[in-house]
Scaffold this active site. Structure first.
Site, mmCIF file in Angstrom:
data_model
loop_
_atom_site.group_PDB
_atom_site.id
_atom_site.type_symbol
_atom_site.label_atom_id
_atom_site.label_comp_id
_atom_site.label_asym_id
_atom_site.label_seq_id
_atom_site.Cartn_x
_atom_site.Cartn_y
_atom_site.Cartn_z
ATOM 1 N N PRO A 1 16.901 9.002 -1.104
ATOM 2 C CA PRO A 1 16.145 8.158 -0.104
ATOM 3 C C PRO A 1 14.697 8.677 0.167
ATOM 4 C CG PRO A 1 17.715 9.304 0.896
ATOM 5 C CD PRO A 1 18.104 9.597 -0.590
ATOM 6 N N TYR B 1 -0.740 -3.287 -0.622
ATOM 7 C CA TYR B 1 0.372 -4.056 -0.761
ATOM 8 C C TYR B 1 0.120 -5.363 0.261
ATOM 9 C CZ TYR B 1 2.225 0.184 -2.384
ATOM 10 O OH TYR B 1 2.421 1.450 -3.290
ATOM 11 N N CYS C 1 -16.542 1.123 3.131
ATOM 12 C CA CYS C 1 -17.149 0.102 2.481
ATOM 13 C C CYS C 1 -16.440 -0.845 1.368
ATOM 14 C CB CYS C 1 -18.554 0.489 2.036
ATOM 15 S SG CYS C 1 -19.362 1.835 2.476
ATOM 16 N N GLU C 2 -15.442 -1.423 2.086
ATOM 17 C CA GLU C 2 -14.800 -2.534 1.289
ATOM 18 C C GLU C 2 -13.920 -3.513 2.168
ATOM 19 O OE1 GLU C 2 -12.840 -1.741 -1.943
ATOM 20 O OE2 GLU C 2 -13.572 0.230 -2.169
ATOM 21 N N TYR D 1 4.872 7.260 2.660
ATOM 22 C CA TYR D 1 3.643 6.789 1.883
ATOM 23 C C TYR D 1 2.384 6.555 2.556
ATOM 24 C CZ TYR D 1 7.933 6.066 -1.197
ATOM 25 O OH TYR D 1 8.874 6.192 -1.946
HETATM 26 N N1 LLP Z 1 13.814 7.409 -6.362
HETATM 27 C C1 LLP Z 1 12.903 7.013 -7.499
HETATM 28 C C2 LLP Z 1 13.051 7.200 -9.111
HETATM 29 C C3 LLP Z 1 11.619 6.333 -7.021
HETATM 30 O O1 LLP Z 1 10.742 5.986 -7.957
HETATM 31 C C4 LLP Z 1 11.316 6.211 -5.519
HETATM 32 C C5 LLP Z 1 10.308 5.620 -4.995
HETATM 33 C C6 LLP Z 1 12.375 6.565 -4.738
HETATM 34 C C7 LLP Z 1 13.412 7.279 -5.140
HETATM 35 C C8 LLP Z 1 12.353 6.686 -3.246
HETATM 36 O O2 LLP Z 1 12.252 5.336 -2.867
HETATM 37 P P1 LLP Z 1 12.330 4.970 -1.349
HETATM 38 O O3 LLP Z 1 13.557 5.402 -0.867
HETATM 39 O O4 LLP Z 1 11.290 5.434 -0.606
HETATM 40 O O5 LLP Z 1 12.270 3.273 -1.329
HETATM 41 N N2 LLP Z 1 4.061 3.347 -2.516
HETATM 42 C C9 LLP Z 1 4.980 2.509 -2.196
HETATM 43 C C10 LLP Z 1 6.547 2.811 -2.607
HETATM 44 C C11 LLP Z 1 6.714 3.306 -3.706
HETATM 45 C C12 LLP Z 1 7.897 3.736 -4.326
HETATM 46 C C13 LLP Z 1 8.028 4.486 -5.527
HETATM 47 N N3 LLP Z 1 9.132 5.186 -6.027
HETATM 48 C C14 LLP Z 1 5.210 1.921 -0.509
HETATM 49 O O6 LLP Z 1 4.041 2.507 0.158
HETATM 50 O O7 LLP Z 1 5.606 0.917 -0.379
#
Ligand code: LLP
Length: 416
Positions: free
Chosen positions: A275, A317, A343-344, A371
């Site tokens: 997580p 997003y 500037c965007e 993030y």
């Molecule tokens: N494990 C792997 C292999 C992953 O690629 C990711 C996230 C996680 C675990 C953790 O996932 P989580 O529990 O945080 O959902 N930048 C994007 C999110 C990209 C997630 C990429 N991988 C955002 O701001 O929503």
């Protein structure tokens, strides 16, 4: 909103510390994390998994501040990393490298060596060519690499297409239909030791269904392998559990874990989870100050001192982050586009928000713990914000605000 951020007498507090005071002391923009909120999330996992062999590997990419990593390490966490840089952070934060799983589609030879030297728990391998390379690298070091294959279960996570990872068309994992063959191949490689299987189907997932479906598909493969005498020690079901930003109603951690455990009924493999967001997202906010109020012909703009370089999610997003006034009441409310100075046109933090503000008012951009800082950049030569952690009434600076000098310290002009 996490219960650790709350109003009292119309002023917003983080764990009892006034955000206005934090802004005056550390300046803005500034990320603020609640240690209690971080800790509570982790305990929810350990409580729900009590009695079962498990390891919670916090996904470092969500928020890689050393104080956050150190806190989780002390709570017993392992870590899910995707680069050598993240491994170095885990080490610097006092994490146990033997509890590290290494994910990612593009591990370099250098990163593999580093991880092998640190005796990490497992490489989550994502392709046949990566298996070959890892076997060679481990062999050259006289080591055996523990591996798991990341299966792409072809399950729709029903999330934003940029963060959906478990569909056939995504670049992640090995194709479901090729998985067994690849395990057979890995089994014959002298410098690899098969220890597990993993999958990760996406992020900000707000239903339990896709997790259950992915687990079931992975278990079918595990059973097939067992018949051939390839017995796995662990199953890693990735991360991906969503949080409430606005009106989403994701399952709570206990419900999510219960779903996974129901799919695993009767299995004894160690359960690994990765997580990220759910542990840190609602434990952090981004504090900003209104610089100007600009009345346009169609819209009014609140121009704040935080921008897309500090929190990229809205621009990238079109994601929603709640925006709260640090002081309620007082000023008359108006409807504003909350935008940064970059500037965007994509540099916005929120559209059509009703806020009681005037210049110099402070705002809290909520759910920014995941993030946020980890995806920040220096676009427009903007130093990254400071980061602070509140803890039992105290405030700790956990990362100094960057300086402009640091930004170009490595640059050189050509002499003639
Ligand atoms: N494990 C792997 C292999 C992953 O690629 C990711 C996230 C996680 C675990 C953790 O996932 P989580 O529990 O945080 O959902 N930048 C994007 C999110 C990209 C997630 C990429 N991988 C955002 O701001 O929503």
């Amino acid at each position: 909103m996490s219960e650790h951020f709350h109003y009292q007498d119309n002023r917003l507090y983080a764990e009892g510390v006034s955000l206005e005071d934090i802004a005056s002391r550390f300046g803005t923009p500034c990320y603020v994390y609640s240690r209690a909120a971080l800790t509570e999330g982790f305990y929810q996992f350990s409580d729900a998994l009590k009695g079962r062999d498990h390891l919670v590997c916090y996904a470092v990419k969500a928020n890689s501040n050393l104080a956050v990593l150190n806190l989780f390490a002390r709570l017993g966490a392992g870590f899910d990393i995707v680069s050598g840089g993240e491994l170095q952070r885990v080490i610097a934060a006092g994490g146990d490298t033997r509890k590290v799983v290494f994910s990612g589609v593009g591990k370099t030879e250098f990163e593999m060596r580093m991880a092998l030297e640190e005796d990490i728990l497992c490489f989550n391998v994502e392709s046949a060519s990566e298996l070959d390379r890892l076997n060679e690298v481990a062999g050259s070091m006289g080591k055996k690499a523990a591996i798991s294959l990341r299966v792409n279960p072809d399950v729709d996570a029903k999330t934003h297409p940029y963060i959906s990872t478990g569909l056939k068309q995504n670049k992640f994992g090995v194709a479901y239909s090729e998985t067994l063959d690849l395990y057979r191949k890995a089994n014959a490689m002298p410098h690899l030791k098969i220890t597990g299987m993993d999958c990760h189907i996406g992020s900000q997932i707000t239903e339990t269904g896709p997790f259950f479906a992915a687990a079931e598909k992975v278990l079918l493969l595990i059973d097939e392998l067992a018949k051939e005498g390839i017995v796995l020690e662990h199953l890693d079901l990735g991360g991906g559990l969503g949080i409430r930003y606005h009106d989403e109603a994701p399952p709570a951690i206990p419900e999510y874990v219960a779903t996974l455990l129901s799919a695993l009924k009767g299995r004894t493999q160690k359960l690994i989870l990765e997580p990220g967001r759910v542990l840190v997202g609602n434990a952090g906010l981004l504090l900003t100050t209104v610089e100007y109020i600009k009345r346009g012909e169609e819209k009014n703009f609140a121009i704040v001192d935080a921008a897309m370089n500090d929190l990229m999610r809205p621009a990238l997003y079109d994601s929603y982050h709640e925006i709260l006034p640090v002081k309620r009441g007082g000023s008359a409310a108006g409807t504003y586009e909350v935008v940064g100075p970059i500037c965007e046109t994509g540099d916005f933090l929120g559209h059509a928000r009703v806020l009681p503000i005037e210049p110099q008012s402070r705002l809290a951009i909520m759910s920014a713990g995941a993030y946020g800082m980890s995806m920040s950049s220096n676009y427009n030569t903007r130093p990254r914000p400071a980061e602070v952690m509140v803890d039992r009434g105290g405030v700790h600076l956990v990362r100094e605000r960057e300086t402009v000098l640091q930004l170009y310290a490595g640059e050189r002009v050509i002499a003639d």
